[in-house]
Motif scaffolding. Structure first.
Motif, PDB file in Angstrom:
ATOM      1  N   ILE A 213       0.869  -1.460   0.293  1.00  0.00           N
ATOM      2  CA  ILE A 213       0.658   0.045   0.597  1.00  0.00           C
ATOM      3  C   ILE A 213       0.747   0.867  -0.008  1.00  0.00           C
ATOM      4  O   ILE A 213       0.658   2.465  -0.587  1.00  0.00           O
ATOM      5  N   ALA A 214       2.071   1.043   0.851  1.00  0.00           N
ATOM      6  CA  ALA A 214       2.733   2.307   0.770  1.00  0.00           C
ATOM      7  C   ALA A 214       3.426   2.461  -0.718  1.00  0.00           C
ATOM      8  O   ALA A 214       3.459   3.840  -0.665  1.00  0.00           O
ATOM      9  N   ALA A 215       4.207   1.437  -1.201  1.00  0.00           N
ATOM     10  CA  ALA A 215       4.457   2.024  -2.331  1.00  0.00           C
ATOM     11  C   ALA A 215       4.168   2.308  -3.814  1.00  0.00           C
ATOM     12  O   ALA A 215       3.916   3.246  -4.014  1.00  0.00           O
ATOM     13  N   GLY A 216       2.206   1.613  -3.264  1.00  0.00           N
ATOM     14  CA  GLY A 216       1.200   1.769  -4.427  1.00  0.00           C
ATOM     15  C   GLY A 216       1.112   3.541  -4.513  1.00  0.00           C
ATOM     16  O   GLY A 216       0.958   3.997  -5.349  1.00  0.00           O
ATOM     17  N   ILE A 217       0.689   4.267  -3.179  1.00  0.00           N
ATOM     18  CA  ILE A 217       0.317   5.193  -2.656  1.00  0.00           C
ATOM     19  C   ILE A 217       1.524   6.317  -3.427  1.00  0.00           C
ATOM     20  O   ILE A 217       1.538   7.454  -3.609  1.00  0.00           O
ATOM     21  N   PHE A 218       3.239   6.071  -2.961  1.00  0.00           N
ATOM     22  CA  PHE A 218       3.977   6.528  -3.490  1.00  0.00           C
ATOM     23  C   PHE A 218       3.787   6.874  -5.194  1.00  0.00           C
ATOM     24  O   PHE A 218       3.849   7.570  -5.157  1.00  0.00           O
ATOM     25  N   ALA A 219       3.534   5.931  -5.347  1.00  0.00           N
ATOM     26  CA  ALA A 219       3.790   5.564  -7.279  1.00  0.00           C
ATOM     27  C   ALA A 219       2.761   6.137  -7.852  1.00  0.00           C
ATOM     28  O   ALA A 219       2.637   7.281  -8.397  1.00  0.00           O
ATOM     29  N   LEU A 220       1.420   6.450  -7.229  1.00  0.00           N
ATOM     30  CA  LEU A 220       0.109   6.662  -7.933  1.00  0.00           C
ATOM     31  C   LEU A 220       0.597   8.480  -7.222  1.00  0.00           C
ATOM     32  O   LEU A 220      -0.304   8.946  -8.010  1.00  0.00           O
ATOM     33  N   GLN A 221       1.067   8.777  -6.329  1.00  0.00           N
ATOM     34  CA  GLN A 221       1.239  10.351  -5.805  1.00  0.00           C
ATOM     35  C   GLN A 221       1.538  10.802  -7.247  1.00  0.00           C
ATOM     36  O   GLN A 221       1.920  11.735  -6.869  1.00  0.00           O
TER      37      GLN A 221
ATOM     38  N   ALA B  59      -3.651   4.323   7.941  1.00  0.00           N
ATOM     39  CA  ALA B  59      -3.770   5.578   6.886  1.00  0.00           C
ATOM     40  C   ALA B  59      -2.705   6.634   7.311  1.00  0.00           C
ATOM     41  O   ALA B  59      -1.799   6.946   6.556  1.00  0.00           O
ATOM     42  N   VAL B  60      -2.929   6.722   8.757  1.00  0.00           N
ATOM     43  CA  VAL B  60      -1.688   7.850   9.526  1.00  0.00           C
ATOM     44  C   VAL B  60      -0.757   6.988   9.594  1.00  0.00           C
ATOM     45  O   VAL B  60       0.511   7.517   8.868  1.00  0.00           O
ATOM     46  N   PHE B  61       0.413   5.997   9.568  1.00  0.00           N
ATOM     47  CA  PHE B  61       1.484   5.222   9.665  1.00  0.00           C
ATOM     48  C   PHE B  61       1.635   5.450   8.490  1.00  0.00           C
ATOM     49  O   PHE B  61       2.729   5.676   8.339  1.00  0.00           O
ATOM     50  N   VAL B  62       1.123   4.587   7.227  1.00  0.00           N
ATOM     51  CA  VAL B  62       1.795   4.884   6.012  1.00  0.00           C
ATOM     52  C   VAL B  62       2.017   6.653   6.195  1.00  0.00           C
ATOM     53  O   VAL B  62       3.161   6.767   4.759  1.00  0.00           O
ATOM     54  N   LEU B  63       0.685   6.978   5.612  1.00  0.00           N
ATOM     55  CA  LEU B  63       0.848   9.098   5.359  1.00  0.00           C
ATOM     56  C   LEU B  63       2.524   8.848   5.275  1.00  0.00           C
ATOM     57  O   LEU B  63       2.744  10.063   4.957  1.00  0.00           O
TER      58      LEU B  63
END
Length: 327
Positions: free
Chosen positions: A51-59, A89-93
């Protein structure tokens, strides 16, 4: 929606305001750490990392929305829905935003508190509780999409209030403009959130409460997720929109360098940055302006891998400190 540090230069109390945002964010980060210690296990750690890697890429992948404005995934709703808690969400973001600010200059260092509040706390809580309230009525895909849209728009409204407090954009301009642009950007958030939630729940059904259906092995999920994130990240170098995002477009409108429904015809006038942090790979490019396409690809690969590894290490530390045994 990444607030830059120079916006804090509009106010004589910009640094104390930034510190206040940091203190509020730290309260939620402590609660997120407690959530991680109480809830993470060997099966969830790879999901958190993907999820973290995906959010980084999508952002990094801005998509055009029309009117000369682009937008990308916020990700708070996605992380909260998949992992079953707004504190996820807080942890990942928090980790993703720290990497983006320190290494890539995306969002400020002083502004990290505000950015964590908006994209982690507000987006996470709005996304999680709206999904929880709607999923039995309208089903998982639609409720996840609606939750993603609401999370994006409400977080944008909070951002508008924050930059108004800093004196950067009057609330009469910033709030309606941010809400309008992010109502459009929220459609991107909605579609991506709905699709990814359905896909993840289909291969890891235990996250949706279905313990009978066989799940994809954790190692396979981690490898496949990383590959997809890398493909998305590299694709951003070639296909991401060059239009300003919702926050930058709002700053341009406020400064008279953009009409509301047309492309920008000027640039953002920046005041002095009170922090002056110089990131090693600004704008997601290794080697600065001379880095070119290759520099962009390398920077995004580094960022995605760093996000994944840091989350893995942090999550395993939380798991180890909890004294829980693997199921």
């Amino acid at each position: 929606m990444h607030i830059p540090d120079f916006l804090f230069g509009y106010s004589s109390t910009g640094i104390p305001i930034g510190i206040l945002f940091w203190i509020i964010a730290l309260v939620f980060i402590v609660l997120a750490i407690k959530w991680a210690r109480d809830n993470l296990d060997e099966s969830k750690i790879p999901i958190l990392a993907v999820i973290a890697a995906g959010i980084f890429a999508l952002q990094a992948f801005n998509l055009p929305t029309g009117f000369g404005v682009s937008g990308h995934l916020v990700g708070g709703a996605l992380a909260a829905i998949v992992l079953g808690s707004p504190f996820a969400a807080v942890f990942v973001l928090a980790i993703v935003l720290v990497i983006q600010a320190l290494v890539f200059g995306d969002g400020g260092v002083l502004a990290l508190g505000a950015n964590i509040i908006n994209m982690g706390v507000i987006a996470g809580f709005v996304g999680f509780y709206s999904f929880s309230a709607l999923k039995e009525r309208i089903g998982t895909p639609v409720s996840a999409a609606v939750a993603g849209w609401l999370a994006c728009v409400i977080a944008a409204g909070a951002c508008a209030v924050e930059i108004a407090v800093l004196g950067a954009v009057p609330i009469s301009v910033g709030l309606p403009t941010m809400l309008l642009y992010h109502a459009l950007i929220g459609v991107i958030e909605a579609v991506i959130t709905g699709i990814i939630v359905v896909l993840i729940f289909s291969v890891r059904p235990e996250l949706a409460g279905n313990a009978e259906k066989k799940a994809m092995p954790a190692a396979t999920f981690l490898v496949v997720g990383l590959i997809i994130a890398l493909v998305i990240g590299c694709g951003a170098v070639f296909f991401a929109s060059g239009d300003p995002d919702g926050l930058d477009s709002t700053l341009l409108v406020s400064g008279g360098a953009k009409d509301l429904f047309s492309p920008a015809h000027g640039e953002i006038e920046e005041v002095k940055d009170p922090i002056g942090w110089e990131s090693p790979m600004p704008d997601y490019v290794l080697g600065g302006e001379d880095g070119g396409t290759l520099g962009g690809i390398i920077a995004l690969i580094i960022g995605i891998c760093v996000a994944l590894v840091v989350i893995l290490v942090a999550a395993r530390m939380m798991y180890a400190s909890s004294d829980k045994k693997s199921p």
